[in-house]
Design an enzyme around this catalytic site. Structure first.
Site, short mmCIF file in Angstrom:
data_model
loop_
_atom_site.label_atom_id
_atom_site.label_comp_id
_atom_site.label_asym_id
_atom_site.label_seq_id
_atom_site.Cartn_x
_atom_site.Cartn_y
_atom_site.Cartn_z
N ASP A 153 74.02 67.76 -9.43
CA ASP A 153 74.56 67.34 -8.18
C ASP A 153 75.99 67.37 -8.04
OD1 ASP A 153 73.33 66.22 -5.28
OD2 ASP A 153 74.79 64.72 -5.91
N GLU B 270 75.20 72.41 -8.85
CA GLU B 270 75.72 72.44 -7.52
C GLU B 270 77.15 72.53 -7.21
OE1 GLU B 270 74.29 70.48 -3.20
OE2 GLU B 270 75.30 69.27 -4.79
N ASP C 118 66.98 66.30 -11.78
CA ASP C 118 68.37 66.34 -11.16
C ASP C 118 69.27 65.07 -11.67
OD1 ASP C 118 70.11 66.50 -8.48
OD2 ASP C 118 68.38 67.10 -7.40
N HIS D 14 66.66 71.01 -0.04
CA HIS D 14 66.37 69.59 0.95
C HIS D 14 67.49 69.67 1.76
CE1 HIS D 14 68.78 68.74 -2.56
NE2 HIS D 14 68.92 67.61 -2.13
N ASP D 15 68.81 70.22 1.52
CA ASP D 15 70.00 69.95 2.49
C ASP D 15 69.80 71.04 3.45
OD1 ASP D 15 70.51 67.61 0.95
OD2 ASP D 15 71.91 69.11 -0.58
C1 NOJ Z 1 73.93 67.09 -2.85
C2 NOJ Z 1 72.45 66.70 -2.60
O1 NOJ Z 1 71.77 67.95 -2.67
C3 NOJ Z 1 72.28 65.85 -1.40
O2 NOJ Z 1 71.14 65.76 -0.86
C4 NOJ Z 1 73.24 64.60 -1.36
O3 NOJ Z 1 73.25 63.92 -0.26
C5 NOJ Z 1 74.70 64.82 -1.88
N1 NOJ Z 1 74.54 65.88 -2.94
C6 NOJ Z 1 75.14 63.50 -2.36
O4 NOJ Z 1 74.59 63.34 -3.74
#
Ligand code: NOJ
Length: 574
Positions: free
Chosen positions: A205, A266, A101, A340-341
């Site tokens: 990210d 992302e 990551d 994970h989000d």
């Molecule tokens: C995206 C990540 O997947 C998430 O878990 C994080 O809180 C935010 N970006 C900030 O880095």
């Protein structure tokens, strides 16, 4: 025009590990690197090609590692650099690649750069971050009206310099100033550091937030006013900025093109037009993006994710088909329903009760049948479900906790209503520890886990799934194997079929004279589809299905059982 031969990541399946919750080897309740290493045979048997590892770097864990204080150090809770090197070696020994990551839109406020930057305006690191003076005559005197992703203003006051700094996420995650070439050079260096260690790529990210919409006078614009009060949704203001493509192409030129690696950016708010440009194989900077359009379909339009709405299957068809169609000739899709989000897709779009196994397999079929690179999030292959959170004390996630405080304390919204949203959408749903066995805490840890294990671990766990040929795990194994065996799954052209069917998602993949039909019943009841013309009157083979096989006549309709999923293969030579 695509180049030949197709790169390895196009026929790969990625498995995401959230290290805090994967496997704890030393009983401190927190997953770690030796724990991951101990489970590599499990991943090898599952058949995945690449592991995407959420951040393992040194961090004060304001956002569970997405706030990095040293990009070159391992978080002590997770182990040592030796543990990392051993893990990587063991992955490679099994033919599994590792994607790290890369979190470089922001750092932790404990990063040395920020410690320095906040000391004085003439500190050499000051310009590593984004600063702005208070605006005279406005209340509050913030430089813009943007609300941060984790609530509150994006601007935090810094006393020593008498200015605000920008943070799109928590106030402990200051945004880096990508306009500064020194910042970009540092990022390139740290990427080389990990690539030279042998890692095989990066998941980047919120990478489409790095270019901010600077105005000619050096200020940032206000967000449009869509609701009463000062703060307005600010997230969108920092997406897909004017220099995004420049920064990414520079990164490709300086770093990526020198390594045989894979990248996925992302990119919330990315459109298919942007994705085509960024992921074009010749001209683009990255291999694929994580887009989010399909993740917003169960929220009220124009509202945050917490404003719940039932998914309309036709919205899902339209959205995913647009991504498939628009990237058919150039660019490449990533395919996912979980990370994970996100809450567990099974609880979200399927059924986590009576038809848990069937609906988990159905959702897997939908995703793994499409064109792109599929991602499996830890526990998805077991059919893990959302957690039955009863109170906010059971939650740990900063986004959830801040939202709750804002809603309940700040705006007086009923607790029960907010908890309903937390149960449906809270990020802790996917972060509960992996369920390995029926041992206490699901065999995740011999200590007390940092976040409680879902009480259903006695039924849903890896040991049981591996032992049961009919499990969700073995179904994923078959899907992953199929991608290796059937070029039509990797390269076949996508076409949506029976578009108006309100219950069933049907699509075809076509390569030469081969047709692969993917049929997914989204309902907990029987449904029918018009028999796809590719198989009417033709011999076809059932490649995979989630219900016992039964004979079907070649009539004009095809009957499906609850959450039934089918992959049918035919040749259309005649
Ligand atoms: C995206 C990540 O997947 C998430 O878990 C994080 O809180 C935010 N970006 C900030 O880095």
């Amino acid at each position: 025009m695509n180049l030949n031969p197709s790169p390895w990541w196009q026929s790969s399946v990625v498995y995401q590990i959230y290290p805090r919750s994967f496997c704890d080897s030393n009983g401190d309740g927190i997953g770690d690197l030796p724990g991951i290493t101990s489970k590599l045979d499990y991943l090898k048997t599952l058949g995945v090609d690449i592991v995407w590892l959420s951040p393992i770097y040194q961090s004060p864990n304001d956002d569970n590692g997405y706030d990095i204080s040293d990009y070159r150090a391992i978080m002590p809770e997770f182990g040592t650099m030796q543990d990392f090197e051993h893990m990587l070696e063991q992955m490679h020994a099994r033919g599994i690649r590792l994607m790290m990551d890369l979190v470089v839109n922001h750092t932790s406020d404990e990063h040395e750069w920020f410690r320095q930057a906040r000391l004085s305006r003439d500190n050499p690191y000051h310009d590593f971050y984004i600063w702005a003076d208070p605006v005279e005559g406005r209340e509050p005197n913030h430089p813009t009206n943007w609300e941060a992703a984790f609530n509150g203003s994006v601007w935090e006051w810094n006393e020593p310099t008498g200015e605000y700094f920008l943070h799109m996420f928590s106030k402990r995650q200051p945004d880096l100033n990508w306009e500064n070439p020194r910042v970009r050079r540092e990022v390139h260096n740290l990427m080389r550091f990990w690539l030279d260690k042998g890692v095989d790529g990066f998941r980047m990210d919120v990478i489409n937030m790095i270019s901010k919409p600077w105005q000619p006078d050096g200020t940032l614009p206000d967000a449009p006013r869509v609701r009463p009060g000062f703060l307005q949704p600010g997230f969108g203001m920092s997406l897909n900025g004017p220099r995004l493509q420049d920064f990414l192409l520079e990164m490709k030129q300086e770093v990526l093109r020198h390594y045989d690696c894979v990248t996925v950016g992302e990119a919330p708010g990315a459109t298919t037009e942007l994705a085509r440009v960024i992921t074009d194989r010749e001209q683009g900077a990255l291999d694929m993006l994580f887009q989010f359009e399909h993740m917003h379909l169960d929220a009220q339009p124009g509202q945050s994710k917490w404003h719940l709405k039932a998914l309309d299957l036709s919205d899902l068809k339209v959205t995913l088909s647009r991504w498939q169609d628009d990237l058919a000739e150039s660019g490449w899709n990533s395919l996912y329903l979980n990370n994970h989000d996100q809450p567990r897709s099974l609880s979200r779009f399927g059924c986590d009760g009576q038809y848990r196994v069937e609906s988990a397999k159905m959702l897997a079929t939908l995703i793994h049948g499409m064109k792109g690179t599929p991602y499996v999030y830890q526990g998805e292959e077991l059919g893990m479900t959302n957690f039955p959170f009863q109170s906010i004390e059971e939650c740990q996630d900063i986004e959830t906790l801040n939202m709750y405080a804002d809603a309940v304390t700040g705006r007086g919204i009923d607790r029960a209503e907010v908890m309903q949203a937390v149960r449906a959408k809270g990020r802790d749903n996917s972060r509960t520890p992996m369920q390995w066995t029926t041992a206490p805490h699901g065999g995740f840890s011999t200590g007390i886990p940092w976040l409680a294990v879902n009480p259903n671990f006695t039924e849903i766990n890896a040991a049981a799934a591996v032992a049961d040929e009919e499990s969700v795990y073995h179904y994923y194994r078959s899907l992953i194997e199929l991608r290796r065996e059937m070029p039509v799954l990797v390269h076949g052209q996508y076409a949506l079929l029976d578009a108006e069917n309100p219950d069933v998602y049907v699509y075809a993949r076509a390569l030469g004279d081969e047709r692969l039909l993917v049929i997914c019943n989204f309902r907990a009841r029987e449904a029918t589809i018009a028999t796809p013309s590719d198989i009417v009157g033709r011999a076809y083979r059932r490649v995979l299905g989630n219900w016992p096989e039964r004979s079907r006549d070649a009539s004009q309709t095809l009957a499906l059982r609850p959450f039934e999923a089918l992959m049918l293969h035919a040749r259309v030579t005649d």
